[in-house]
Design a protein around this motif. Sequence first.
Motif, PDB file in Angstrom:
ATOM      1  N   GLN A 373      45.344  75.114  35.423  1.00  0.00           N
ATOM      2  CA  GLN A 373      45.756  74.188  36.465  1.00  0.00           C
ATOM      3  C   GLN A 373      47.042  73.441  36.129  1.00  0.00           C
ATOM      4  OE1 GLN A 373      43.471  73.641  34.263  1.00  0.00           O
ATOM      5  NE2 GLN A 373      43.616  71.535  33.521  1.00  0.00           N
ATOM      6  N   HIS A 374      47.482  73.503  34.870  1.00  0.00           N
ATOM      7  CA  HIS A 374      48.700  72.790  34.499  1.00  0.00           C
ATOM      8  C   HIS A 374      49.934  73.413  35.136  1.00  0.00           C
ATOM      9  CE1 HIS A 374      46.433  70.257  31.918  1.00  0.00           C
ATOM     10  NE2 HIS A 374      46.112  71.204  31.055  1.00  0.00           N
ATOM     11  N   CYS A 375      49.890  74.695  35.433  1.00  0.00           N
ATOM     12  CA  CYS A 375      50.978  75.350  36.175  1.00  0.00           C
ATOM     13  C   CYS A 375      50.553  75.652  37.611  1.00  0.00           C
ATOM     14  CB  CYS A 375      51.411  76.639  35.489  1.00  0.00           C
ATOM     15  SG  CYS A 375      52.109  76.422  33.848  1.00  0.00           S
ATOM     16  N   HIS A 376      49.339  76.178  37.749  1.00  0.00           N
ATOM     17  CA  HIS A 376      48.808  76.492  39.076  1.00  0.00           C
ATOM     18  C   HIS A 376      48.135  75.239  39.647  1.00  0.00           C
ATOM     19  CE1 HIS A 376      49.701  80.786  38.905  1.00  0.00           C
ATOM     20  NE2 HIS A 376      49.333  80.755  37.648  1.00  0.00           N
ATOM     21  N   THR A 377      48.969  74.254  40.001  1.00  0.00           N
ATOM     22  CA  THR A 377      48.486  72.969  40.512  1.00  0.00           C
ATOM     23  C   THR A 377      47.704  73.190  41.799  1.00  0.00           C
ATOM     24  OG1 THR A 377      50.429  71.905  39.561  1.00  0.00           O
ATOM     25  CG2 THR A 377      49.191  70.661  41.228  1.00  0.00           C
ATOM     26  N   PRO A 378      46.440  72.758  41.839  1.00  0.00           N
ATOM     27  CA  PRO A 378      45.622  73.079  43.012  1.00  0.00           C
ATOM     28  C   PRO A 378      46.089  72.428  44.312  1.00  0.00           C
ATOM     29  CG  PRO A 378      44.230  72.564  41.120  1.00  0.00           C
ATOM     30  CD  PRO A 378      45.629  72.203  40.734  1.00  0.00           C
ATOM     31  N   ARG A 379      46.440  71.147  44.286  1.00  0.00           N
ATOM     32  CA  ARG A 379      46.488  70.372  45.537  1.00  0.00           C
ATOM     33  C   ARG A 379      47.826  69.661  45.742  1.00  0.00           C
ATOM     34  NH1 ARG A 379      45.347  65.126  47.360  1.00  0.00           N
ATOM     35  NH2 ARG A 379      43.864  64.919  49.089  1.00  0.00           N
ATOM     36  N   PHE A 380      48.294  69.671  46.986  1.00  0.00           N
ATOM     37  CA  PHE A 380      49.439  68.873  47.412  1.00  0.00           C
ATOM     38  C   PHE A 380      49.165  68.333  48.816  1.00  0.00           C
ATOM     39  CE2 PHE A 380      51.731  71.447  44.240  1.00  0.00           C
ATOM     40  CZ  PHE A 380      52.545  70.479  43.642  1.00  0.00           C
ATOM     41  N   VAL A 381      49.954  67.358  49.223  1.00  0.00           N
ATOM     42  CA  VAL A 381      49.945  66.878  50.604  1.00  0.00           C
ATOM     43  C   VAL A 381      51.359  67.029  51.139  1.00  0.00           C
ATOM     44  CG1 VAL A 381      49.507  64.939  52.153  1.00  0.00           C
ATOM     45  CG2 VAL A 381      48.108  65.227  50.097  1.00  0.00           C
ATOM     46  N   THR A 382      51.506  67.669  52.290  1.00  0.00           N
ATOM     47  CA  THR A 382      52.842  67.916  52.832  1.00  0.00           C
ATOM     48  C   THR A 382      53.441  66.642  53.413  1.00  0.00           C
ATOM     49  OG1 THR A 382      52.008  68.584  55.009  1.00  0.00           O
ATOM     50  CG2 THR A 382      52.260  70.311  53.339  1.00  0.00           C
ATOM     51  N   ASP A 383      54.746  66.657  53.581  1.00  0.00           N
ATOM     52  CA  ASP A 383      55.509  65.497  54.026  1.00  0.00           C
ATOM     53  C   ASP A 383      55.190  65.136  55.477  1.00  0.00           C
ATOM     54  OD1 ASP A 383      57.624  63.628  54.621  1.00  0.00           O
ATOM     55  OD2 ASP A 383      58.784  64.520  52.993  1.00  0.00           O
ATOM     56  N   ALA A 384      55.149  63.843  55.751  1.00  0.00           N
ATOM     57  CA  ALA A 384      54.934  63.389  57.131  1.00  0.00           C
ATOM     58  C   ALA A 384      56.101  63.770  58.024  1.00  0.00           C
ATOM     59  CB  ALA A 384      54.727  61.870  57.145  1.00  0.00           C
ATOM     60  N   LYS A 385      57.274  64.011  57.421  1.00  0.00           N
ATOM     61  CA  LYS A 385      58.474  64.376  58.178  1.00  0.00           C
ATOM     62  C   LYS A 385      58.824  65.851  57.951  1.00  0.00           C
ATOM     63  CE  LYS A 385      60.366  59.693  57.919  1.00  0.00           C
ATOM     64  NZ  LYS A 385      61.511  58.848  57.463  1.00  0.00           N
ATOM     65  N   LEU A 391      53.134  71.335  60.452  1.00  0.00           N
ATOM     66  CA  LEU A 391      53.109  71.447  59.003  1.00  0.00           C
ATOM     67  C   LEU A 391      53.012  70.096  58.303  1.00  0.00           C
ATOM     68  CD1 LEU A 391      55.981  74.083  58.683  1.00  0.00           C
ATOM     69  CD2 LEU A 391      53.521  74.530  58.700  1.00  0.00           C
ATOM     70  N   ALA A 392      53.061  69.016  59.053  1.00  0.00           N
ATOM     71  CA  ALA A 392      53.116  67.673  58.477  1.00  0.00           C
ATOM     72  C   ALA A 392      51.734  67.153  58.098  1.00  0.00           C
ATOM     73  CB  ALA A 392      53.774  66.708  59.468  1.00  0.00           C
ATOM     74  N   ASN A 393      51.690  66.340  57.038  1.00  0.00           N
ATOM     75  CA  ASN A 393      50.465  65.640  56.606  1.00  0.00           C
ATOM     76  C   ASN A 393      49.288  66.585  56.373  1.00  0.00           C
ATOM     77  OD1 ASN A 393      51.545  62.920  56.714  1.00  0.00           O
ATOM     78  ND2 ASN A 393      51.502  63.123  58.947  1.00  0.00           N
ATOM     79  N   GLN A 394      49.562  67.732  55.831  1.00  0.00           N
ATOM     80  CA  GLN A 394      48.504  68.705  55.558  1.00  0.00           C
ATOM     81  C   GLN A 394      48.080  68.627  54.089  1.00  0.00           C
ATOM     82  OE1 GLN A 394      47.039  70.585  57.836  1.00  0.00           O
ATOM     83  NE2 GLN A 394      48.405  69.990  59.498  1.00  0.00           N
ATOM     84  N   VAL A 395      46.769  68.532  53.851  1.00  0.00           N
ATOM     85  CA  VAL A 395      46.241  68.644  52.494  1.00  0.00           C
ATOM     86  C   VAL A 395      46.068  70.128  52.209  1.00  0.00           C
ATOM     87  CG1 VAL A 395      44.354  68.073  50.929  1.00  0.00           C
ATOM     88  CG2 VAL A 395      45.045  66.442  52.706  1.00  0.00           C
ATOM     89  N   ILE A 396      46.819  70.634  51.238  1.00  0.00           N
ATOM     90  CA  ILE A 396      46.861  72.070  50.990  1.00  0.00           C
ATOM     91  C   ILE A 396      46.494  72.376  49.535  1.00  0.00           C
ATOM     92  CG2 ILE A 396      48.562  72.462  52.798  1.00  0.00           C
ATOM     93  CD1 ILE A 396      50.701  72.715  50.604  1.00  0.00           C
ATOM     94  N   TYR A 397      46.097  73.610  49.294  1.00  0.00           N
ATOM     95  CA  TYR A 397      45.653  74.053  47.960  1.00  0.00           C
ATOM     96  C   TYR A 397      46.364  75.359  47.592  1.00  0.00           C
ATOM     97  CZ  TYR A 397      42.092  70.586  48.950  1.00  0.00           C
ATOM     98  OH  TYR A 397      41.457  69.410  49.276  1.00  0.00           O
ATOM     99  N   PRO A 398      47.662  75.292  47.265  1.00  0.00           N
ATOM    100  CA  PRO A 398      48.419  76.513  46.976  1.00  0.00           C
ATOM    101  C   PRO A 398      48.227  77.053  45.563  1.00  0.00           C
ATOM    102  CG  PRO A 398      49.862  74.622  46.849  1.00  0.00           C
ATOM    103  CD  PRO A 398      48.519  74.101  47.284  1.00  0.00           C
ATOM    104  N   TYR A 399      47.781  76.194  44.625  1.00  0.00           N
ATOM    105  CA  TYR A 399      47.648  76.580  43.212  1.00  0.00           C
ATOM    106  C   TYR A 399      49.007  77.047  42.653  1.00  0.00           C
ATOM    107  CZ  TYR A 399      42.639  75.878  43.234  1.00  0.00           C
ATOM    108  OH  TYR A 399      41.394  75.295  43.302  1.00  0.00           O
ATOM    109  N   SER A 400      50.004  76.194  42.817  1.00  0.00           N
ATOM    110  CA  SER A 400      51.330  76.394  42.226  1.00  0.00           C
ATOM    111  C   SER A 400      52.012  75.045  42.118  1.00  0.00           C
ATOM    112  CB  SER A 400      52.184  77.323  43.093  1.00  0.00           C
ATOM    113  OG  SER A 400      53.524  77.335  42.631  1.00  0.00           O
ATOM    114  N   ASP A 401      52.836  74.873  41.071  1.00  0.00           N
ATOM    115  CA  ASP A 401      53.651  73.660  40.982  1.00  0.00           C
ATOM    116  C   ASP A 401      55.085  73.907  41.437  1.00  0.00           C
ATOM    117  OD1 ASP A 401      54.644  75.157  38.888  1.00  0.00           O
ATOM    118  OD2 ASP A 401      54.088  73.752  37.309  1.00  0.00           O
ATOM    119  N   LEU A 402      55.411  75.157  41.806  1.00  0.00           N
ATOM    120  CA  LEU A 402      56.747  75.549  42.265  1.00  0.00           C
ATOM    121  C   LEU A 402      57.824  75.307  41.216  1.00  0.00           C
ATOM    122  CD1 LEU A 402      56.720  74.425  46.016  1.00  0.00           C
ATOM    123  CD2 LEU A 402      56.060  76.612  45.037  1.00  0.00           C
TER     124      LEU A 402
END
Length: 490
Positions: A373-385, A391-402
Amino acid sequence: MAPLRSMLQRKLHTHSNVEPMRALFTLFLLINLAACKPTDELPPPEANEHLSGGTTSVTAQHRDAFSQPARNLAPEQRLQFSVGNSFFRNPWVMAPATTTARDGLGPLFNSNACQNCHIRDGRGRLPTQTNQQPISLLVRLSQPADPQNPQHMQLMRELGNIPDEVYGLQLQDMAVPTVRPEVRIRLSYQSHEEVFRDGTRVTLRKPLLHLDQWGYGAPPQDTQYSLRLAPPMIGLGLLESIPETAILNGIHSPEKIAWGVQGTANHVWDREQQKTVLGRFGWKAGQPSIAQQNAQAFVSDMGLTSAIFPQDECTETQVNCQQAAHGGEPEVSENIAQHVLFYTRHLGVPQRRNLHDAQVLAGRRLFHQAGCQHCHTPRFVTDAKASEPSLANQVIYPYSDLLLHDMGEGLADQRGEFLANGQQWRTAPLWGLGLTERVSGQVNLLHDGRARSILEAILWHGGEAQKSKDAVLNFNAVERENLLRFLNSL
């Protein structure tokens, strides 16, 4: 702590008639055994964690699961998605042609349709025989940079590499009839084994690149080459919508640092903004936006010009290429580019499967135990803008830190790109991983498709991921199966 204190008191009472040192040693041993107990269990999955792409997530699990529009699109937006899909899926033709909306293919190209590389919007395929021509596989090339050469430094800033004078930055193995293709591309493989602690052996293969039938003479001996397989297209708009600060904060994560992970950001040239910005897309995070990624693919893979890349990639040596007919200026109109951009931003991510299955939960714990999980980060929240309200304000689980990570010599291509060096690769998102074979017909993982299974992909990890790989090598058969159950649930 109360049960432990009671047990210690009983032990001390039992040893009250023996020498004090033995009692003290027993106390010390019990305290340390308690300290060595496993840490608290991971918190259970979040209520909506099965929705990998938030409210954009789709329910499809079939072979076209990666080709579905985001679930939260309005009916009129679905029409826009379909129009973009038609230009992504259908073949482009050579100019001049009666089909003026999609003519201008070439003069040099690798494929005549986006879907030929991104199979059903998923990963590409590798040739199944040594003599076959690759369809979904590209070869990037460049020349070594001279730090003392100002022109080289300018090219590095704007292109990320030094183009070859004759072949540019990508080899095209197909051409229109009046132009010679640049090269013939073939692959062979070199194998070695990895051995688990329990004695299980896994054979890994590394692709070896063979280039011949040069159309314009062989490049210099020190030319740098890199194989790139087409990645899946799902969730790109969500990745583009992650706030930059959230990505950059991952560089300084104390947990990563403690594990020995040192992710870095790539900063690349944005042709529309005419400035250097954060890189997010491509195997080395060499593109700043989906719009530029699309335009680069149009011009490099299919020979189609656009507002972002208004010139065909014909060098001075390739005279017939320069003189060939074109399909307008630009060949990809702004209207078409915007429809394709909407399409590629809104390919929905399939929701997860078997989230609460006992083996999946066990595999989830092992995933974290190995530090993945240190590289494959489970969770992010997308930008309100975000660029699109969907696509805004979405709780997503990509498993990447980009972010970029040094993956060791085994995966190195020794060809940098902007700030990325020859051993660094962007962390690939894992969402949709379990549907890869169903969608693409093969499991070709990593930047050149060398891994034929998830387990093979793990065993290629080195560098910053060596510690995690070593942890997996110590897993027994049951643990490996549980880990794979979890990864296939994503």
